[in-house]
Design a protein around this motif. Structure first.
Motif, short mmCIF file in Angstrom:
data_model
loop_
_atom_site.label_atom_id
_atom_site.label_comp_id
_atom_site.label_asym_id
_atom_site.label_seq_id
_atom_site.Cartn_x
_atom_site.Cartn_y
_atom_site.Cartn_z
N UNK A 1 0.83 -1.20 0.00
CA UNK A 1 0.00 0.00 0.00
C UNK A 1 0.86 1.26 0.00
N UNK A 2 0.35 2.29 -0.67
CA UNK A 2 1.04 3.58 -0.76
C UNK A 2 0.65 4.43 0.47
N UNK A 3 1.54 4.49 1.45
CA UNK A 3 1.19 5.18 2.70
C UNK A 3 0.96 6.67 2.48
N UNK A 4 1.67 7.27 1.53
CA UNK A 4 1.49 8.70 1.28
C UNK A 4 0.08 8.99 0.75
N UNK A 5 -0.39 8.14 -0.16
CA UNK A 5 -1.75 8.30 -0.70
C UNK A 5 -2.78 8.09 0.40
N UNK A 6 -2.57 7.09 1.23
CA UNK A 6 -3.49 6.82 2.34
C UNK A 6 -3.55 8.02 3.28
N UNK A 7 -2.40 8.62 3.57
CA UNK A 7 -2.36 9.77 4.48
C UNK A 7 -3.04 10.99 3.89
N UNK A 8 -2.93 11.17 2.60
CA UNK A 8 -3.63 12.29 1.93
C UNK A 8 -5.13 12.11 2.04
N UNK A 9 -5.59 10.89 1.75
CA UNK A 9 -7.03 10.60 1.84
C UNK A 9 -7.51 10.77 3.28
N UNK A 10 -6.72 10.27 4.24
CA UNK A 10 -7.10 10.38 5.63
C UNK A 10 -7.27 11.82 6.07
N UNK A 11 -6.35 12.66 5.66
CA UNK A 11 -6.42 14.08 6.02
C UNK A 11 -7.68 14.73 5.43
N UNK A 12 -7.98 14.38 4.17
CA UNK A 12 -9.14 14.98 3.50
C UNK A 12 -10.45 14.57 4.18
N UNK A 13 -10.61 13.29 4.48
CA UNK A 13 -11.88 12.86 5.08
C UNK A 13 -11.95 13.29 6.55
N UNK A 14 -10.80 13.41 7.20
CA UNK A 14 -10.80 13.91 8.57
C UNK A 14 -11.31 15.33 8.64
N UNK A 15 -10.87 16.16 7.71
CA UNK A 15 -11.34 17.54 7.66
C UNK A 15 -12.83 17.61 7.36
N UNK A 16 -13.31 16.68 6.54
CA UNK A 16 -14.73 16.64 6.20
C UNK A 16 -15.60 16.38 7.42
N UNK A 17 -15.14 15.48 8.30
CA UNK A 17 -15.94 15.09 9.46
C UNK A 17 -15.49 15.79 10.76
N UNK A 18 -14.48 16.61 10.67
CA UNK A 18 -14.03 17.34 11.84
C UNK A 18 -13.33 16.48 12.86
N UNK A 19 -12.58 15.46 12.37
CA UNK A 19 -11.82 14.57 13.24
C UNK A 19 -10.36 14.60 12.79
N UNK A 20 -9.46 14.70 13.73
CA UNK A 20 -8.04 14.75 13.40
C UNK A 20 -7.57 13.39 12.86
#
Length: 280
Positions: A121-140
């Motif tokens: 798995x591409x950890x950098x891609x996963x981290x980008x997605x995680x940051x985006x959805x975290x901002x959407x739901x207001x969770x770090x």
């Protein structure tokens, strides 16, 4: 007071030791959510293994819904795409988004995923997605690369101690198909690696005939220009790998390390483009 962290778990081997490494800093809640897994029997097997890990290690575990039909409906236009493509991106985002939503529901201030422990798995891609959805739901979102410092090796070792089942494909039906194709490629006397600037329908027909004449089940075709959607679908139907040209030498090394005979073949050497005008 420790922050609550929801940790998305994809499978027991990847989730066996990471929760305890985070427990000094966080109150960890493990969340098994993977509606992509096919078939259901496989899903149940992986879920039971994670439940066994949670019991053995004392982890708090929440199991999400297995809404496979919804997953298939949402991803129906991506099923034929190869590994590490938009199909996989969709699946990653779907699971990460649900994890962020669940973290919010359970009053977790932070969420993360064990997916980054996998060398596939591409950890950098996963981290980008995680940051985006975290901002959407207001969770770090807590970015990670759990494969660092021999993380994957540790997960394998811990899994062996508990005699955990370790699957040999990611999860969805397409990944199972591609895994079977790869096994078919390994089982032959020779592996054919075809390449060309563009790949069309007639090229794939020629590749299939060449493969069958040599009593093989599959082969790899590497392209310099991305094929059309029809070509990608047709390759999937024929059970032929389509990959970018940049992967050719890497694939060649993999099979040679396994002791396989490899033949690299130009598409133009087997496809008669003077006779056939390929419309795709």
């Amino acid at each position: 007071m420790k922050k609550r962290l929801l940790l998305h778990i994809c499978c027991a081997p990847d989730g066996v030791y990471i929760p305890e490494t985070l427990s000094d800093e966080f109150e960890v809640i493990c969340y098994f959510y993977n509606p992509n897994i096919f078939p259901k029997e496989e899903y149940e097997k992986r879920k039971r293994e994670m439940e066994r890990v949670a019991e053995a290690k004392g982890y708090e575990l929440v199991v999400g819904d297995y809404n496979y039909e919804d997953f298939v409906k949402s991803a129906e236009k991506l099923y034929y795409l190869p590994e590490k493509s938009a199909r996989c991106d969709f699946c990653l985002r779907m699971r990460m988004e649900e994890s962020a939503r669940k973290a919010k529901e359970l009053n977790c201030q932070v969420f993360a995923t064990v997916l980054t422990v996998s060398p596939h798995k591409d950890f950098e891609k996963i981290n980008i997605i995680g940051k985006e959805v975290g901002e959407k739901y207001g969770v770090e979102y807590m970015p990670s690369n759990f494969k660092k410092n021999d993380g994957f090796k540790k997960s394998v070792e811990e899994g062996k101690k508990l005699n955990l089942y370790r699957q040999d494909y990611c999860g969805c039906e397409s990944s199972l198909v591609y895994r079977k194709m790869f096994k078919d490629a390994e089982s032959g006397d020779v592996v054919f690696l075809f390449y060309g600037d563009k790949v069309g329908i007639f090229d794939l027909d020629s590749v299939k005939k060449h493969i069958e004449r040599n009593n093989l089940k599959t082969g790899f075709v590497f392209y310099k220009h991305k094929p059309t959607e029809n070509v990608l679908k047709y390759a999937y139907e024929l059970r032929i790998f389509l990959e970018p040209y940049d992967n050719l030498e890497w694939r060649k090394r993999i099979f040679e390390k396994k002791g396989k005979k490899v033949e690299v073949i130009k598409l133009s050497d087997i496809a008669n483009r003077d006779i056939f005008l390929d419309p795709c």
